[in-house]
Design a protein around this motif. Structure first.
Motif, PDB file in Angstrom:
ATOM      1  N   LYS A 110      40.646  54.303 -23.826  1.00  0.00           N
ATOM      2  CA  LYS A 110      40.736  53.927 -24.637  1.00  0.00           C
ATOM      3  C   LYS A 110      38.772  53.540 -24.654  1.00  0.00           C
ATOM      4  O   LYS A 110      38.188  53.229 -26.066  1.00  0.00           O
ATOM      5  CB  LYS A 110      41.339  52.634 -24.766  1.00  0.00           C
ATOM      6  CG  LYS A 110      43.245  52.968 -25.338  1.00  0.00           C
ATOM      7  CD  LYS A 110      43.422  51.688 -25.471  1.00  0.00           C
ATOM      8  CE  LYS A 110      45.188  51.969 -25.464  1.00  0.00           C
ATOM      9  NZ  LYS A 110      45.979  51.155 -25.909  1.00  0.00           N
ATOM     10  N   VAL A 111      38.428  53.371 -23.881  1.00  0.00           N
ATOM     11  CA  VAL A 111      36.730  52.548 -23.645  1.00  0.00           C
ATOM     12  C   VAL A 111      35.626  53.850 -24.037  1.00  0.00           C
ATOM     13  O   VAL A 111      35.102  54.302 -24.936  1.00  0.00           O
ATOM     14  CB  VAL A 111      36.508  51.667 -22.978  1.00  0.00           C
ATOM     15  CG1 VAL A 111      34.778  51.538 -22.738  1.00  0.00           C
ATOM     16  CG2 VAL A 111      36.952  50.269 -23.192  1.00  0.00           C
ATOM     17  N   GLN A 112      36.123  54.339 -22.073  1.00  0.00           N
ATOM     18  CA  GLN A 112      35.255  56.104 -22.153  1.00  0.00           C
ATOM     19  C   GLN A 112      36.075  56.666 -22.812  1.00  0.00           C
ATOM     20  O   GLN A 112      37.164  58.029 -22.332  1.00  0.00           O
ATOM     21  CB  GLN A 112      34.868  55.925 -20.872  1.00  0.00           C
ATOM     22  CG  GLN A 112      34.271  54.946 -20.207  1.00  0.00           C
ATOM     23  CD  GLN A 112      32.804  54.741 -20.818  1.00  0.00           C
ATOM     24  OE1 GLN A 112      32.624  55.914 -20.858  1.00  0.00           O
ATOM     25  NE2 GLN A 112      31.665  53.287 -20.507  1.00  0.00           N
ATOM     26  N   VAL A 113      35.761  57.772 -23.830  1.00  0.00           N
ATOM     27  CA  VAL A 113      37.099  58.574 -24.062  1.00  0.00           C
ATOM     28  C   VAL A 113      36.546  59.648 -23.918  1.00  0.00           C
ATOM     29  O   VAL A 113      35.169  60.447 -24.527  1.00  0.00           O
ATOM     30  CB  VAL A 113      36.581  58.519 -26.080  1.00  0.00           C
ATOM     31  CG1 VAL A 113      37.302  59.635 -26.613  1.00  0.00           C
ATOM     32  CG2 VAL A 113      37.026  57.018 -26.643  1.00  0.00           C
ATOM     33  N   ARG A 114      37.014  60.603 -23.976  1.00  0.00           N
ATOM     34  CA  ARG A 114      36.779  62.019 -22.796  1.00  0.00           C
ATOM     35  C   ARG A 114      36.675  62.958 -24.268  1.00  0.00           C
ATOM     36  O   ARG A 114      37.658  62.561 -25.500  1.00  0.00           O
ATOM     37  CB  ARG A 114      38.503  62.442 -22.090  1.00  0.00           C
ATOM     38  CG  ARG A 114      37.943  63.771 -21.319  1.00  0.00           C
ATOM     39  CD  ARG A 114      37.255  63.727 -20.026  1.00  0.00           C
ATOM     40  NE  ARG A 114      36.956  65.279 -19.190  1.00  0.00           N
ATOM     41  CZ  ARG A 114      38.425  64.949 -18.527  1.00  0.00           C
ATOM     42  NH1 ARG A 114      38.819  64.550 -18.342  1.00  0.00           N
ATOM     43  NH2 ARG A 114      37.563  66.378 -17.801  1.00  0.00           N
ATOM     44  N   GLN A 115      35.909  64.017 -23.689  1.00  0.00           N
ATOM     45  CA  GLN A 115      35.442  65.191 -24.921  1.00  0.00           C
ATOM     46  C   GLN A 115      36.003  66.675 -24.023  1.00  0.00           C
ATOM     47  O   GLN A 115      36.047  66.715 -23.277  1.00  0.00           O
ATOM     48  CB  GLN A 115      34.279  65.419 -25.399  1.00  0.00           C
ATOM     49  CG  GLN A 115      33.695  63.263 -25.918  1.00  0.00           C
ATOM     50  CD  GLN A 115      33.819  62.383 -26.977  1.00  0.00           C
ATOM     51  OE1 GLN A 115      34.316  63.440 -28.330  1.00  0.00           O
ATOM     52  NE2 GLN A 115      35.414  61.928 -27.293  1.00  0.00           N
ATOM     53  N   ASP A 116      35.542  67.206 -24.964  1.00  0.00           N
ATOM     54  CA  ASP A 116      35.542  69.094 -24.460  1.00  0.00           C
ATOM     55  C   ASP A 116      34.510  68.909 -23.365  1.00  0.00           C
ATOM     56  O   ASP A 116      33.993  68.576 -23.098  1.00  0.00           O
ATOM     57  CB  ASP A 116      35.173  69.640 -25.850  1.00  0.00           C
ATOM     58  CG  ASP A 116      36.986  70.251 -26.462  1.00  0.00           C
ATOM     59  OD1 ASP A 116      37.633  69.222 -26.324  1.00  0.00           O
ATOM     60  OD2 ASP A 116      36.474  70.845 -27.285  1.00  0.00           O
ATOM     61  N   ASP A 117      34.929  69.491 -21.841  1.00  0.00           N
ATOM     62  CA  ASP A 117      34.257  69.892 -20.814  1.00  0.00           C
ATOM     63  C   ASP A 117      32.827  70.934 -21.610  1.00  0.00           C
ATOM     64  O   ASP A 117      33.142  71.168 -23.196  1.00  0.00           O
ATOM     65  CB  ASP A 117      34.690  70.419 -20.003  1.00  0.00           C
ATOM     66  CG  ASP A 117      36.117  69.817 -19.149  1.00  0.00           C
ATOM     67  OD1 ASP A 117      35.738  67.944 -19.348  1.00  0.00           O
ATOM     68  OD2 ASP A 117      36.752  70.024 -18.445  1.00  0.00           O
ATOM     69  N   ALA A 118      31.825  70.343 -20.674  1.00  0.00           N
ATOM     70  CA  ALA A 118      30.612  71.420 -21.481  1.00  0.00           C
ATOM     71  C   ALA A 118      30.322  72.070 -19.832  1.00  0.00           C
ATOM     72  O   ALA A 118      30.682  72.309 -19.081  1.00  0.00           O
ATOM     73  CB  ALA A 118      28.937  69.961 -21.664  1.00  0.00           C
ATOM     74  N   ILE A 119      29.013  72.821 -20.531  1.00  0.00           N
ATOM     75  CA  ILE A 119      28.367  72.929 -19.084  1.00  0.00           C
ATOM     76  C   ILE A 119      26.965  72.961 -18.769  1.00  0.00           C
ATOM     77  O   ILE A 119      25.994  72.755 -19.925  1.00  0.00           O
ATOM     78  CB  ILE A 119      28.950  74.695 -19.163  1.00  0.00           C
ATOM     79  CG1 ILE A 119      29.504  75.494 -19.447  1.00  0.00           C
ATOM     80  CG2 ILE A 119      27.651  76.074 -18.745  1.00  0.00           C
ATOM     81  CD1 ILE A 119      30.814  75.130 -17.913  1.00  0.00           C
TER      82      ILE A 119
END
Length: 209
Positions: free
Chosen positions: A131-140
């Protein structure tokens, strides 16, 4: 550049960085095996394909000049700062650079996770939870290394903090990129912020490259 008002903090699953850094290429140790579907922090898009596309600048997402003659070096890997950056922090294995609009911190991560997702889940648990560190789409990073991406929702209100984690063979690294909402001489636009992130990630390489 013309002046602009304050930007809204971005908490969408993807920040537009895909236009430059979600190109392709998984490396050993960066697959999604071991992910727990019940863990909110483990959700991520399917792995990129193995082909590598060269990103091209667009009018909406600019690229930023990097200092090829300056290297941010930590054990096992390195990257380049932006041309406008100055050396801010040197704790040996932790290196920090910034200018008036953004900053990058680069450090190795002590991690024995079996996969990129497991590494992301472990880091998120240790840093406040999903809830604090919100996962985003992976990057390269570096054109070929898969990197998980987390947005900090509780950092200083005048800072937007993005953390990227890279896992390769027996090593792991963290790249933290901060966008200053009250940046000088003026704040970055959303598109410029995405360009800064993409430009920095693109310089990453391991000692084996």
């Amino acid at each position: 550049m013309t002046s602009r008002g304050p930007r809204h903090r971005r908490f969408a699953p993807v920040l537009g960085i895909a236009a430059l850094v979600l190109t392709a290429g998984c490396q050993d140790g960066s697959d999604a095996s071991g992910a727990d579907p019940s863990d909110p922090s483990s959700s991520s898009p399917s792995s990129p394909t193995s082909s590598v596309a060269v990103p091209e600048p667009t009018e909406s997402v600019p690229t930023f000049e990097v200092a090829e003659n300056k290297t941010i070096k930590v054990p096992g890997a390195s990257m380049h700062p932006l041309a406008t950056y100055k050396h801010l922090t040197d704790y040996g294995i932790v290196q920090g650079w910034n200018d008036g609009q953004s900053a990058v911190t680069f450090a190795p991560e002590v991690n024995r996770a079996p996969s990129l997702d497991a590494m992301a889940r472990s880091w998120i648990r240790r840093n406040g939870g999903p809830k604090v560190q919100v996962r985003q789409d992976d990057a390269i990073a570096g054109g070929k290394y898969s990197a998980w991406h987390v947005l900090d929702t509780t950092s200083d209100p005048v800072q937007e903090k993005h953390t990227f984690g890279i896992l390769f063979l027996d090593s792991a690294w963290l790249i933290e990129i901060t966008i200053y909402e009250d940046g000088t001489p003026e704040p970055l636009t959303d598109e410029e912020a995405e360009g800064v992130i993409a430009s920095l990630l693109g310089t990453f390489k391991t000692d084996l490259d």
